[in-house]
Design an enzyme around this catalytic site. Structure first.
Site, PDB file in Angstrom:
ATOM      1  N   GLY A  42     -31.141  21.380 -46.475  1.00 39.90           N
ATOM      2  CA  GLY A  42     -31.652  20.099 -46.958  1.00 39.90           C
ATOM      3  C   GLY A  42     -31.158  19.801 -48.363  1.00 39.90           C
ATOM      4  O   GLY A  42     -30.584  18.734 -48.627  1.00 39.90           O
ATOM      5  N   ASP A 227     -22.873  21.105 -44.524  1.00 40.32           N
ATOM      6  CA  ASP A 227     -23.847  20.251 -45.226  1.00 40.32           C
ATOM      7  C   ASP A 227     -23.130  19.148 -46.003  1.00 40.32           C
ATOM      8  O   ASP A 227     -23.608  18.009 -46.074  1.00 40.32           O
ATOM      9  CB  ASP A 227     -24.687  21.103 -46.185  1.00 40.32           C
ATOM     10  N   SER A 257     -15.157  21.120 -50.539  1.00 38.05           N
ATOM     11  CA  SER A 257     -16.342  21.917 -50.892  1.00 38.05           C
ATOM     12  C   SER A 257     -16.123  23.416 -50.703  1.00 38.05           C
ATOM     13  O   SER A 257     -16.874  24.225 -51.215  1.00 38.05           O
ATOM     14  CB  SER A 257     -17.551  21.472 -50.059  1.00 38.05           C
ATOM     15  N   GLY A 262     -20.406  29.436 -53.537  1.00 41.92           N
ATOM     16  CA  GLY A 262     -21.732  28.808 -53.684  1.00 41.92           C
ATOM     17  C   GLY A 262     -21.756  27.510 -52.902  1.00 41.92           C
ATOM     18  O   GLY A 262     -20.802  26.726 -52.972  1.00 41.92           O
TER      19      GLY A 262
HETATM   20  O1  RIB Z   1     -25.751  25.567 -44.601  1.00 42.60           O
HETATM   21  C1  RIB Z   1     -25.693  26.524 -45.624  1.00 42.60           C
HETATM   22  C2  RIB Z   1     -27.068  26.941 -46.028  1.00 42.60           C
HETATM   23  O2  RIB Z   1     -27.670  27.604 -44.940  1.00 42.60           O
HETATM   24  C3  RIB Z   1     -27.129  27.940 -47.155  1.00 42.60           C
HETATM   25  O3  RIB Z   1     -27.141  27.327 -48.424  1.00 42.60           O
HETATM   26  C4  RIB Z   1     -28.365  28.744 -46.844  1.00 42.60           C
HETATM   27  O4  RIB Z   1     -29.427  28.503 -47.719  1.00 42.60           O
HETATM   28  C5  RIB Z   1     -28.730  28.388 -45.405  1.00 42.60           C
HETATM   29  O5  RIB Z   1     -29.830  27.590 -45.334  1.00 42.60           O
END
Ligand code: RIB
Length: 282
Positions: A42, A227, A257, A262
């Site tokens: 999120g 993400d 990214s 990180g």
């Molecule tokens: O999608 C990557 C994320 O998956 C990481 O940052 C970790 O926290 C997990 O939730």
């Protein structure tokens, strides 16, 4: 137009360890010094969307602890509004992220505060898009879908079944190829299937409507790439761009990214993505 995006989702502190090769079952391997990074699907998607220029509010929960502070300050630094994130008595959820030198990874999430994620209906009902993932309780996800009056985007990760009630609320479903295989046939509505460095496919009511090929980069860490894709895609799509153009932009953002260690460190700004896309087309 600057889209207003509400992310209802997880906030994790990521403990990242790098190693030559991921351990097999029963195997112990050595790692370089561990490092803490802000993460959680999120929070990552919120940061990705904010860096792409959207006005983003985060709804979720952290513990009243140092990892929670780290996560909140990273969100704020990227311009994400965090006033509505709850501070609860459970510890901030923590992800153990193992990254192999090839870029491959394995993640275990130790759950905590994410189980208390919550929001008020009027806080998200005017957003142009509401994004959720599967690291928070199903009841909260369904409530977000019902409260949303804009594009309701579900990133079904980590994958679990999609109930009929949730399916009826989804406008955009984003999954990777493995999640897609587990979920079965494309559902109705817009379904985007990512495949790492391979071609991304968009289905509308089961028919392929667009494809895009992510640009080739030397990936250092792919954690958070999915993400970044979700955040960037929704910003473009909610701004009125076509599915095909939104896919191209999200592929470029997600490739960029992966260049830093990180989940949130390498997430690009809109200007960086545009420059990269221009350079790649020359
Ligand atoms: O999608 C990557 C994320 O998956 C990481 O940052 C970790 O926290 C997990 O939730």
């Amino acid at each position: 137009m600057t889209p207003r995006i509400a992310v209802v989702g997880s906030i994790n502190a990521d403990l990242v360890v790098q190693m030559a090769k991921l351990p097999g079952r029963g195997e112990t391997v050595s790692s370089a010094e561990p490092q803490w990074y802000p993460g959680g699907k999120g929070a990552n998607q919120a940061v990705a969307a904010a860096r792409m220029g959207a006005s983003v509010s985060m709804f979720g929960a952290v513990g009243a602890d140092e990892p929670g502070e780290m996560c909140l300050s990273a969100l704020a630094q990227s311009g994400v509004m965090t006033d509505s994130v709850l501070k609860v008595s459970s510890p901030t959820s923590t992800a153990l992220v193992m990254v192999e030198h090839s870029g491959e990874n394995q993640i275990v999430v130790a759950d905590g505060a994410n189980q208390h994620a919550a929001f008020d209906v009027d806080q998200i009902s005017s957003a142009d898009a509401v994004i959720v993932q599967f690291e928070i309780p199903e009841s909260v996800i369904i409530a977000a879908g019902k409260a949303s009056n804009g594009i309701f985007c579900v990133n079904a990760a980590p994958v679990r079944g999609i109930s009929d009630e949730l399916a009826s609320l989804i406008d955009v479903l984003i999954v990777n190829e493995h999640e897609f295989a587990q979920l079965g046939e494309p559902k109705s509505g817009l379904v985007i299937v990512t495949a790492g460095a391979n071609e991304v496919t968009a289905y509308q009511d089961g028919e392929v409507v667009a494809k895009a090929q992510p640009p080739v980069v030397e990936a250092l860490d792919t954690v958070g790439a999915g993400d970044t894709f979700v955040g960037a895609f929704i910003v473009a799509y909610a701004s009125g761009q076509s599915v095909a153009d939104s896919l191209e932009l999200a592929c470029a953002a997600s490739a960029l990214s992966t260049l830093k260690l990180g989940a949130q460190s390498g997430m690009p700004t809109a200007a960086e993505v545009n420059r990269f896309m221009q350079e790649s087309s020359n």
